[in-house]
Design a protein around this motif. Structure first.
Motif, PDB file in Angstrom:
ATOM      1  N   VAL A 154       0.850  -1.190   0.000  1.00  0.00           N
ATOM      2  CA  VAL A 154       0.000   0.000   0.000  1.00  0.00           C
ATOM      3  C   VAL A 154       0.888   1.243   0.000  1.00  0.00           C
ATOM      4  CG1 VAL A 154      -1.762   1.282   1.266  1.00  0.00           C
ATOM      5  CG2 VAL A 154      -1.781  -1.216   1.297  1.00  0.00           C
ATOM      6  N   ARG A 155       0.541   2.219  -0.847  1.00  0.00           N
ATOM      7  CA  ARG A 155       1.253   3.497  -0.877  1.00  0.00           C
ATOM      8  C   ARG A 155       0.299   4.601  -1.292  1.00  0.00           C
ATOM      9  NH1 ARG A 155       5.175   3.819  -5.378  1.00  0.00           N
ATOM     10  NH2 ARG A 155       3.460   4.793  -6.450  1.00  0.00           N
ATOM     11  N   GLU A 156       0.191   5.614  -0.451  1.00  0.00           N
ATOM     12  CA  GLU A 156      -0.606   6.805  -0.753  1.00  0.00           C
ATOM     13  C   GLU A 156      -2.008   6.466  -1.258  1.00  0.00           C
ATOM     14  OE1 GLU A 156       1.883   8.940  -3.475  1.00  0.00           O
ATOM     15  OE2 GLU A 156       3.378   9.372  -1.924  1.00  0.00           O
ATOM     16  N   GLY A 157      -2.657   5.531  -0.607  1.00  0.00           N
ATOM     17  CA  GLY A 157      -4.019   5.153  -0.961  1.00  0.00           C
ATOM     18  C   GLY A 157      -4.129   4.179  -2.122  1.00  0.00           C
ATOM     19  N   ARG A 158      -2.995   3.866  -2.762  1.00  0.00           N
ATOM     20  CA  ARG A 158      -2.995   2.884  -3.852  1.00  0.00           C
ATOM     21  C   ARG A 158      -2.610   1.531  -3.290  1.00  0.00           C
ATOM     22  NH1 ARG A 158       0.958   4.422  -8.076  1.00  0.00           N
ATOM     23  NH2 ARG A 158       0.004   2.696  -9.189  1.00  0.00           N
ATOM     24  N   VAL A 159      -3.213   0.489  -3.842  1.00  0.00           N
ATOM     25  CA  VAL A 159      -2.970  -0.873  -3.372  1.00  0.00           C
ATOM     26  C   VAL A 159      -2.491  -1.729  -4.539  1.00  0.00           C
ATOM     27  CG1 VAL A 159      -4.030  -2.934  -2.364  1.00  0.00           C
ATOM     28  CG2 VAL A 159      -4.740  -0.664  -1.596  1.00  0.00           C
ATOM     29  N   PHE A 160      -1.436  -2.500  -4.279  1.00  0.00           N
ATOM     30  CA  PHE A 160      -0.951  -3.488  -5.245  1.00  0.00           C
ATOM     31  C   PHE A 160      -1.118  -4.851  -4.596  1.00  0.00           C
ATOM     32  CE2 PHE A 160       2.658  -6.233  -6.506  1.00  0.00           C
ATOM     33  CZ  PHE A 160       2.291  -6.422  -7.823  1.00  0.00           C
ATOM     34  N   LYS A 161      -1.782  -5.762  -5.309  1.00  0.00           N
ATOM     35  CA  LYS A 161      -2.055  -7.100  -4.777  1.00  0.00           C
ATOM     36  C   LYS A 161      -1.776  -8.134  -5.849  1.00  0.00           C
ATOM     37  CE  LYS A 161      -5.777  -9.845  -2.790  1.00  0.00           C
ATOM     38  NZ  LYS A 161      -7.186  -9.885  -2.441  1.00  0.00           N
ATOM     39  N   THR A 162      -0.990  -9.149  -5.486  1.00  0.00           N
ATOM     40  CA  THR A 162      -0.675 -10.216  -6.436  1.00  0.00           C
ATOM     41  C   THR A 162      -1.696 -11.338  -6.331  1.00  0.00           C
ATOM     42  OG1 THR A 162       0.683 -11.528  -4.920  1.00  0.00           O
ATOM     43  CG2 THR A 162       1.795  -9.749  -6.140  1.00  0.00           C
ATOM     44  N   SER A 163      -1.575 -12.276  -7.261  1.00  0.00           N
ATOM     45  CA  SER A 163      -2.291 -13.537  -7.106  1.00  0.00           C
ATOM     46  C   SER A 163      -1.608 -14.316  -5.977  1.00  0.00           C
ATOM     47  CB  SER A 163      -2.284 -14.316  -8.425  1.00  0.00           C
ATOM     48  OG  SER A 163      -0.961 -14.517  -8.881  1.00  0.00           O
ATOM     49  N   VAL A 164      -2.111 -15.467  -5.652  1.00  0.00           N
ATOM     50  CA  VAL A 164      -1.606 -16.256  -4.517  1.00  0.00           C
ATOM     51  C   VAL A 164      -0.142 -16.643  -4.741  1.00  0.00           C
ATOM     52  CG1 VAL A 164      -1.885 -18.444  -3.274  1.00  0.00           C
ATOM     53  CG2 VAL A 164      -3.896 -17.112  -3.933  1.00  0.00           C
TER      54      VAL A 164
END
Length: 77
Positions: free
Chosen positions: A43-53
């Motif tokens: 998470v950075r400055e309200g942005r979210v990065f999420k990978t697959s499992v």
């Protein structure tokens, strides 16, 4: 939580990622170290990065393999 940079170094998508997250993409943010069997989240400055499992982690090399991609994970100090 620590600051990490995730760099996509390999993709399993033959025709490109549906969200245009291609090889060379980087994201830096706060999160916990990846855990096998869970998605990796930054998470950075309200942005979210999420990978697959996450399928596999090589802690010595900082390489994380997910269902869809492979990333180089680096702690940012």
């Amino acid at each position: 939580m620590l600051r990490y940079k995730a760099e996509k170094i390999e993709s399993n998508f033959k025709d490109g990622h549906p969200n245009h997250i291609e090889v060379g993409f980087t994201f830096e943010g706060m999160g916990d170290y990846p855990i096998e069997g869970e998605s990796f989240l930054l998470v950075r400055e309200g942005r979210v990065f999420k990978t697959s499992v996450v399928k596999n982690i090589d802690k010595d090399k900082g390489i994380m393999e997910t269902i869809n991609s492979t990333y180089k994970i680096t702690e940012v100090k």
